[in-house]
Enzyme design. Structure first.
Site, short mmCIF file in Angstrom:
data_model
loop_
_atom_site.label_atom_id
_atom_site.label_comp_id
_atom_site.label_asym_id
_atom_site.label_seq_id
_atom_site.Cartn_x
_atom_site.Cartn_y
_atom_site.Cartn_z
CB CYS A 1 -8.31 1.04 -1.69
SG CYS A 1 -7.57 2.33 -2.72
CG HIS B 1 -6.25 0.88 1.49
ND1 HIS B 1 -5.37 0.41 0.55
CD2 HIS B 1 -6.51 2.17 1.15
CE1 HIS B 1 -5.11 1.38 -0.31
NE2 HIS B 1 -5.79 2.45 0.03
CG ASN C 1 -2.81 3.90 -1.93
OD1 ASN C 1 -3.21 2.82 -2.33
ND2 ASN C 1 -3.63 4.87 -1.58
#
Length: 296
Positions: free
Chosen positions: A97, A222, A252
């Site tokens: 990520c 993130h 996500n």
């Protein structure tokens, strides 16, 4: 678009349960024939158009992804070919990520060193390929998407010094095991606790950039979980900064989450050209990376 109610038809969960724990309302899932390469190429074309840079002027492509359908060939040369980048250099990185921030740092240093004049950074993820749709702890989080940026020379440096690191002692906290089990696994509470220890890192990024937290116009971390985002921003104390909360609508998307979140704020007019914005990625590895940029 997959809503929380859609997921509740398959696993034991509810819209309220998901919103309370993650902040997520909807997430986007790619079509069956829409690959990471296709999504990355689409984002790349938009970035080139927005930057006013011709494909022929790109010297290097760096693609951040942890969901490429094949280890060989990499996604970057395939994206470069689709976009018509000729003989540009091309390679992938996998920092989970944090991938976009790692790739952005590499691109900036490459331009500074004179190795390339224009670098195309692409982050593209198809996490749905690795999602266990019967695991309510992870299927509620994951989604697909891509974002891209063009990095080139400027009169004044607009990509600040990078701060990066890792805690490689806990590789099992976020993982795709492989060897017959290619599904995403995560220890959510462990990730949450680790992420909250990164507030001093956010302050260090600001210090290296010479920008006080209260001077930030925006923060795009993130998009892991809205609770983590709120806790990090609160710990930093950047009270006047606009905060990327793309996770609410997009879920996500791993490395793609930061460029997607930044793009949304720019398109909405909440950030303007030249605004100081803190970018910060964290995730599998456990890796982290961030820098302060001037908004494109």
């Amino acid at each position: 678009m997959v809503t929380n109610d859609d997921l509740a038809q398959r696993v034991e969960t509810s819209d309220e349960w998901i919103r309370t724990r993650t902040g997520i309302a909807t997430r986007r899932i790619a079509d069956a024939d829409e690959t990471t390469v296709m999504m990355g190429a689409a984002a790349a074309e938009k970035a080139l158009a927005a930057a006013g840079v011709a494909a022929a002027d790109i010297d290097l492509v760096i693609t951040a992804t942890c969901t490429s359908p094949s280890q060989i060939p990499g996604a970057a040369p395939q994206i470069a070919h689709r976009v018509g980048l000729g003989s540009a250099g091309a390679f992938d990185i996998n920092a989970g990520c944090a991938g976009f921030c790692y790739a952005l740092a590499q691109a900036a240093d490459t331009v500074r060193a004179g190795t390339a004049r224009h670098v195309l950074v692409v982050a593209t993820e198809r996490l749905s390929d690795y999602t266990d749709w019967d695991d309510r702890t992870t299927c509620i989080l994951l989604a697909d998407g891509a974002g891209a940026a063009v990095v080139g020379p400027a009169e004044h440096d607009e990509i600040g010094p990078v701060v990066w690191g890792h805690d490689g002692s806990r590789p099992d906290v976020i993982r795709v095991p492989g060897y017959g089990d290619n599904l995403f696994r995560m220890e959510g509470q462990a990730v949450f606790r680790w992420a909250l220890t990164l507030v001093p890192t956010l302050r260090k990024i600001c210090e290296r950039a010479g920008v006080a937290p209260e001077e930030l116009a925006g923060i795009v971390p993130h998009q892991a979980n809205l609770r983590i985002i709120e806790a990090l921003v609160s710990g930093l104390g950047a009270k006047d900064a606009v905060v990327g909360r793309d996770v609410v609508d997009s879920g996500n998307t791993s490395a793609a989450s930061i460029p997607l979140g930044l793009s949304r704020l720019v398109d909405a007019g909440e950030l303007r050209r030249g605004d100081p914005v803190l970018l910060f990625g964290f995730g599998a590895g456990l890796t982290y990376c961030g820098q302060v940029i001037r908004c494109p």
